[in-house]
Design an enzyme around this catalytic site. Structure first.
Site, PDB file in Angstrom:
ATOM      1  N   THR A  20       0.818  -1.211   0.000  1.00 22.65           N
ATOM      2  CA  THR A  20       0.000   0.000   0.000  1.00 22.65           C
ATOM      3  C   THR A  20       0.850   1.257   0.000  1.00 22.65           C
ATOM      4  OG1 THR A  20      -1.816  -1.132   1.121  1.00 22.65           O
ATOM      5  CG2 THR A  20      -1.788   1.265   1.272  1.00 22.65           C
ATOM      6  N   SER A  61       1.114  -7.153  -1.239  1.00 24.76           N
ATOM      7  CA  SER A  61       1.690  -8.208  -0.405  1.00 24.76           C
ATOM      8  C   SER A  61       0.810  -9.435  -0.282  1.00 24.76           C
ATOM      9  CB  SER A  61       2.055  -7.677   0.983  1.00 24.76           C
ATOM     10  OG  SER A  61       0.925  -7.441   1.774  1.00 24.76           O
ATOM     11  N   THR A  94       1.110  -4.635   4.086  1.00 22.18           N
ATOM     12  CA  THR A  94       0.764  -5.062   5.436  1.00 22.18           C
ATOM     13  C   THR A  94       0.150  -6.456   5.498  1.00 22.18           C
ATOM     14  OG1 THR A  94      -1.394  -3.966   5.264  1.00 22.18           O
ATOM     15  CG2 THR A  94       0.421  -2.686   6.203  1.00 22.18           C
ATOM     16  N   ASP A  95      -0.398  -6.957   4.394  1.00 22.07           N
ATOM     17  CA  ASP A  95      -1.130  -8.229   4.456  1.00 22.07           C
ATOM     18  C   ASP A  95      -0.264  -9.389   4.919  1.00 22.07           C
ATOM     19  OD1 ASP A  95      -3.362  -6.921   3.605  1.00 22.07           O
ATOM     20  OD2 ASP A  95      -3.493  -7.901   1.652  1.00 22.07           O
TER      21      ASP A  95
END
Length: 369
Positions: A20, A61, A94-95
């Site tokens: 992101t 991610s 972040t995933d």
């Protein structure tokens, strides 16, 4: 390893991987496409810090693969071959950040820090959190040492082990539900409140020297299959058995409560272990350790069937521990089981804060470098 340029500017390498923090509008949604230099240009640099950028790859991610992560692991080690580098910051989506951070930490033997950060709001938005997170990450990477791999997000410093994404959209995206944060950063100050304990680091696996970021297609870069299977009401061994039949060499069973399933699943675990499959048991409960309390398919029976409990590690990081074990070429099943036990049950308690008032400044930590 001692820093070689004490007294001068801190030299930090930023490795850009997408996410992101690098995502721009594509017409129907956001996707990672901004370069590392573009991302860096949005953030001010802390005083006394110089930065070099490595654009390793640029992906959302959720599309992260073990090939990506191993290529990143190799790049970190190659970057630290230069004694003039003081630290590394990795910008990451972040995933799956928690998985990448833990894999890096399991293999990190250098005193210099590796800091992962990212954003919850896309690149270039007026209220974007990426610039602040990147500034904080650079500040931490230029200040601390001997803390392993860190996650810096929303003014908080977290140890890689145990830290997971706990908020889908909120700015304070990460925490360890079973432990306190490692420290905090703000107003040009880094405060480290405890020293994380970590298992002895693993050597770089041979696979890291072969992986390339482009090895993402089916079969392009064969690695041990490690499956995650979740137990629930009406749960049966079907998916666990299917994973074994599909060639899984490791399985993470996401159990209920403190590590409980059913007698049928315990029997399937025993069959899998008999075939040389590593089985780790975690829980779908957000916080707390697993414990051998219940029989009738509970943790007592799962352990008796040959599974290992994951302590406070949850599914994604437990899977990384199993994968790292399989990549370590430990050899016979007994050695692999012993190594996995060490990674899962490795030291996770932290020593008390050493400074007066329950806080230790980063300068005190840095003095240990």
């Amino acid at each position: 390893m001692k820093r070689t340029n004490d007294g001068g500017a801190r030299r930090i390498v930023v490795i850009s991987t997408g996410g992101t923090i690098a995502s721009r509008w594509q017409g129907t949604g956001y996707a990672a496409d901004a370069s590392g230099n573009d991302v860096l240009a949005t953030a001010p640099l802390p005083e006394g810090v110089t930065v070099e950028v490595v654009d390793l790859f640029n992906v959302n991610s959720s599309r992260m693969t073990a090939a990506h992560q191993l290529a990143l692991l190799r790049t970190v080690h190659e970057t630290f071959a230069d004694p003039g580098v003081d630290g590394i910051v990795i910008t990451h989506g972040t995933d799956t950040l928690e998985e990448t951070a833990f894999l890096l930490d399991l293999h990190h033997s250098d005193s210099r820090p590796v800091v992962l950060t990212g954003a919850q709001r896309p690149f270039g938005t007026g209220d974007g959190d990426g610039p602040g997170n990147l500034y904080d990450a650079l500040q931490v990477a230029s200040t601390v040492s001997d803390l392993g791999v860190l996650v810096v997000f929303d003014g908080r410093v977290h140890a890689a082990r145990g830290t997971v994404k706990t908020q889908t959209l909120a700015a304070d995206a990460f925490s360890d539900p079973s432990a306190e944060r490692l420290g905090r950063v703000g107003f040009s100050r880094v405060d480290i409140e405890r020293q994380p304990e970590r298992p002895a680091p693993l050597p770089l696996p041979a696979a890291a020297y072969k992986a390339a970021p482009g090895d993402t297609g089916p079969g392009a870069f064969p690695l041990p299959r490690v499956a995650v299977v979740t137990h629930h009401s009406d749960g049966d061994p079907f998916l666990l058995n299917a994973a074994v039949a599909a060639g899984a060499r490791g399985i993470v069973l996401v159990a209920t409560g403190a590590g409980n399933a059913t007698p049928e699943i315990a029997a399937a675990v025993a069959d899998a272990v008999a075939q040389g499959v590593l089985v780790a048991v975690t829980t779908r409960v957000p916080a707390g350790p697993l414990a051998e309390i219940y029989t009738g398919g509970g943790a007592v029976d799962l352990v008796a069937s040959g599974a290992l409990l994951t302590g406070t590690l949850r599914a994604a990081q437990a899977r990384i521990a199993v994968l790292a074990t399989l990549l370590s070429e430990a050899g016979d099943p007994a050695r692999s089981t012993a190594l996995l036990r060490r990674l899962l049950e490795g030291p996770v308690r932290a020593e008390p804060a050493l400074a007066t008032g329950g806080s230790r400044s980063a300068s005190a930590v840095a003095a240990r470098a």
